[in-house]
Design an enzyme around this catalytic site. Structure first.
Site, short mmCIF file in Angstrom:
data_model
loop_
_atom_site.label_atom_id
_atom_site.label_comp_id
_atom_site.label_asym_id
_atom_site.label_seq_id
_atom_site.Cartn_x
_atom_site.Cartn_y
_atom_site.Cartn_z
N TYR A 46 -1.53 -0.71 10.53
CA TYR A 46 -1.70 -1.08 9.11
C TYR A 46 -0.39 -0.83 8.37
CZ TYR A 46 -3.62 -1.15 4.35
OH TYR A 46 -3.87 -1.43 3.01
N SER A 78 0.86 -1.18 0.00
CA SER A 78 0.00 0.00 0.00
C SER A 78 0.90 1.23 0.00
CB SER A 78 -0.84 0.00 1.29
OG SER A 78 -1.44 1.25 1.51
#
Ligand SMILES: NC(=O)c1ccc[n+]([C@@H]2O[C@H](COP(=O)([O-])OP(=O)(O)OC[C@H]3O[C@@H](n4cnc5c(N)ncnc54)[C@H](OP(=O)(O)O)[C@@H]3O)[C@@H](O)[C@H]2O)c1
Length: 252
Positions: free
Chosen positions: A162, A149
């Protein structure tokens, strides 16, 4: 002309929605037989029906890859039932955002168990098959694509754990890439920005409220599937190591 991935087999984790579903469909369009792994069987069966309806081959693997045995069995069933494994798309992931202070520990556990351990379990089980495919397969090259990501490049206030999981995916991918490069197993990292999928919907309502304005323009899952397809269809001597891909208007 024969599709580039004809005769190859790809396993896509998290194939029941979003980027994984779009990627499995795109790889099938390129001629790959695809194994579809996730927990929601009905979604996987619907996707498999679409793929087989177009003349492709799809294997439904209902599994929870945070369970090491289920992850290994998904890989082994792919190789046993589809005959080989040339491409692993390590895509399944969960993003639970919000402040670190006061965060529910269960959310951290869920992210580490899926984004880190789930990815590692699949990679561990797949490596012998992928290395064999690179040696003996029709294309003489194999691929592992790990989905990170933008959050795997930069940590920001509100995405601490995350980001931790996605930085981990990046470190693992680069180390493995160096280890297996000469054996023609290409290890690639894809780092998407905001993409319209179900990903954000699993957040607590108060977190959803606070991130609502963070996401402006979004890409479609098919945009990321296109990048992944580009990576795995390169000729044998070309390895796309890393792709950072954002909606045009996303600044950071
Ligand atoms: N969307 C974005 O903006 C964005 C941006 C950057 C990176 N990413 C990354 O892209 C990847 C795909 O996410 P997405 O955006 O497509 O979200 P998504 O639509 O929520 O897809 C997540 C997938 O993971 C599967 N999954 C969840 N838990 C699982 C488990 N325990 N075992 C097996 N499969 C499991 C889900 O299927 P089941 O629920 O059926 O199991 C689903 O197919 C993730 O790694 C995410 O971090 C997304």
């Amino acid at each position: 002309m024969e599709p580039v991935l004809q005769g190859t087999v790809a396993l896509v984790t998290g194939a029941s929605s979003g980027i994984g579903a779009a990627t499995a469909a795109a790889l099938a369009d390129q001629g790959a037989a695809v194994a579809l792994a996730a927990r929601r069987r009905d979604r996987l069966e619907a996707l498999a029906a679409t793929i087989t309806g177009k003349g492709g081959t799809a294997l439904v693997l209902e599994c929870d890859i945070t369970d090491q045995r289920q992850a290994a069995s998904a890989v082994d069933r792919t190789a046993a039932e589809l005959g080989r494994l040339d491409t692993l798309i390590n895509n399944a992931g969960v993003m639970l955002l919000g402040p670190i202070v006061g965060a529910p520990l269960a959310e951290w556990q869920q992210m580490v168990e899926l984004n880190v351990l789930g990815l590692l379990y699949c990679a561990h089980a797949a490596l012998p098959h992928l290395l064999r495919a690179a040696e003996t397969g029709p294309r003489q090259v194999a691929d592992m694509v790990n989905i990170s990501s933008v959050a795997g490049r930069a940590a920001r206030n509100g995405n601490g754990v995350y980001s931790l999981t996605k930085f981990g995916a990046g470190a693992f991918s680069e180390s493995l890439r160096q280890e297996v490069a000469k054996r023609y197993l290409r290890v690639s990292l894809v780092e998407p920005g905001a993409t319209a999928t179900e990903l954000a919907s699993h957040n607590r309502p108060e977190v959803l409220e606070s991130i609502r304005n963070q996401f402006g323009q979004t890409m479609a899952a098919e945009d990321i599937a296109g990048a992944i397809t580009y990576i795995v269809t390169r000729p044998r001597h070309v390895a796309v190591n890393e792709v950072l891909i954002r909606p045009t208007e996303q600044e950071r």
